[in-house]
Design an enzyme around this catalytic site. Sequence first.
Site, short mmCIF file in Angstrom:
data_model
loop_
_atom_site.label_atom_id
_atom_site.label_comp_id
_atom_site.label_asym_id
_atom_site.label_seq_id
_atom_site.Cartn_x
_atom_site.Cartn_y
_atom_site.Cartn_z
N ILE A 273 0.84 -1.21 0.00
CA ILE A 273 0.00 0.00 0.00
C ILE A 273 0.86 1.24 0.00
O ILE A 273 0.61 2.20 -0.74
CB ILE A 273 -0.96 -0.01 1.20
CG1 ILE A 273 -1.97 -1.15 1.05
CG2 ILE A 273 -1.68 1.33 1.32
CD1 ILE A 273 -2.86 -1.35 2.28
N CYS B 141 1.90 1.10 8.09
CA CYS B 141 2.58 -0.02 8.72
C CYS B 141 1.59 -0.82 9.57
O CYS B 141 0.57 -0.29 10.02
CB CYS B 141 3.74 0.47 9.58
SG CYS B 141 3.27 1.73 10.79
N PRO B 142 1.90 -2.10 9.82
CA PRO B 142 1.05 -2.87 10.73
C PRO B 142 1.23 -2.38 12.15
O PRO B 142 2.24 -1.76 12.50
CB PRO B 142 1.57 -4.31 10.56
CG PRO B 142 2.98 -4.15 10.09
CD PRO B 142 3.00 -2.90 9.26
N ARG C 126 -3.72 1.60 11.23
CA ARG C 126 -4.39 1.13 12.44
C ARG C 126 -4.44 2.26 13.46
O ARG C 126 -3.46 2.99 13.66
CB ARG C 126 -3.65 -0.09 13.02
CG ARG C 126 -3.84 -1.37 12.21
CD ARG C 126 -5.27 -1.86 12.26
NE ARG C 126 -5.47 -3.12 11.56
CZ ARG C 126 -5.91 -3.22 10.32
NH1 ARG C 126 -6.19 -2.10 9.62
NH2 ARG C 126 -6.10 -4.39 9.76
N GLU D 39 -13.08 0.83 17.73
CA GLU D 39 -14.06 0.99 16.66
C GLU D 39 -15.31 0.17 16.97
O GLU D 39 -15.19 -0.98 17.38
CB GLU D 39 -13.46 0.57 15.32
CG GLU D 39 -12.30 1.47 14.90
CD GLU D 39 -11.66 1.07 13.56
OE1 GLU D 39 -12.11 0.06 12.97
OE2 GLU D 39 -10.74 1.76 13.14
N HIS E 47 -13.18 3.80 8.86
CA HIS E 47 -12.48 2.59 8.43
C HIS E 47 -13.05 2.07 7.10
O HIS E 47 -13.41 0.90 6.96
CB HIS E 47 -12.56 1.49 9.49
CG HIS E 47 -11.41 0.52 9.41
ND1 HIS E 47 -10.82 -0.03 10.52
CD2 HIS E 47 -10.74 0.02 8.34
CE1 HIS E 47 -9.86 -0.84 10.15
NE2 HIS E 47 -9.79 -0.83 8.82
#
Length: 307
Positions: free
Chosen positions: A152, A196-197, A225, A254, A273
């Site tokens: 991404i 990034c994760p 995130r 969320e 999201h």
Amino acid sequence: MKVYNPKPLAPVAEQMLKDSGVEIVGSSGPTKEDLIKDVADVDVIVVWLSPNHIDKEVIDAAKKLKLISRFGVGMEIVDVKYAQSKGIMVCNTPFSNINSVAEHAMYLIMACARNSRIVDTKMHSGEFNSIKKISAVELEGSTLGIIGLGSIGRAVAKIASALGMRVIAYRGHGEGVEMLPLKEVFAQADVLSLHCPLTKENARMIDEAALAQMKPGAFLLNTARGGLLDEEAVAAALKSGRLAGAAVDVASSEPIAADNPLLTAPNCILTPHIAWATSAARVRLMDIAVENLRAFLAGKPINVVNL
């Protein structure tokens, strides 16, 4: 073969699984206790984004579990290492949302640069002439800093480069992108975009100290995130003017909590999201997820992340 799936599938996808001999078990309720009860007798757990993580307790409750299938990419809600220790495969749906998230990120960058939230609000309230006094920023010649140059991040870099932006990054790899230490990305970026994760190591990485290293008047984007942000620190930076604007597609919890400080922060664009959620991405995700299950049933698993 019993498959626990808490959300409805597309009718075509559901029929494909049934034709493959799958019995679909639905959710009996929203709590973790409901989840533990539901998975007791299943072979596969399908995982969507949920407050209920697939952790040791859930995995141990699923005595017949052979596969955890993540409908999505991020694995922070699955205890992958523990699943591996139990001989349970974990797979995801890579590449399903790359274009969608990258385009949403660029949309948010442009919305920040053009003060779109304020302009839209004023236009709807009839303040036509005052809008012309609102400043905007050209992106050509400015610097985009990307944290996490994966699939991404590279797609975002490609679009940004086409707009004439200089692109720098921390972590990952990509042609035509200058890789720099994190502190240099903070210091040089006019726009900082997170891709990034979320890990234990980088949780709340954009905190007061990080924001102090950024250019005054920079923009901050997060389509990765919510846990990557210290949301109170970001809200404070927006209120003080340290940040010129922020755009956030993800929150620390969320649905976003009513007391989340970003809800009342100035110059902050929020989306729920949905960066991934184009019609094309939904179709790709479903196709890959169904193919993952069919491949597993055929004894030829694909997109496995823990082997």
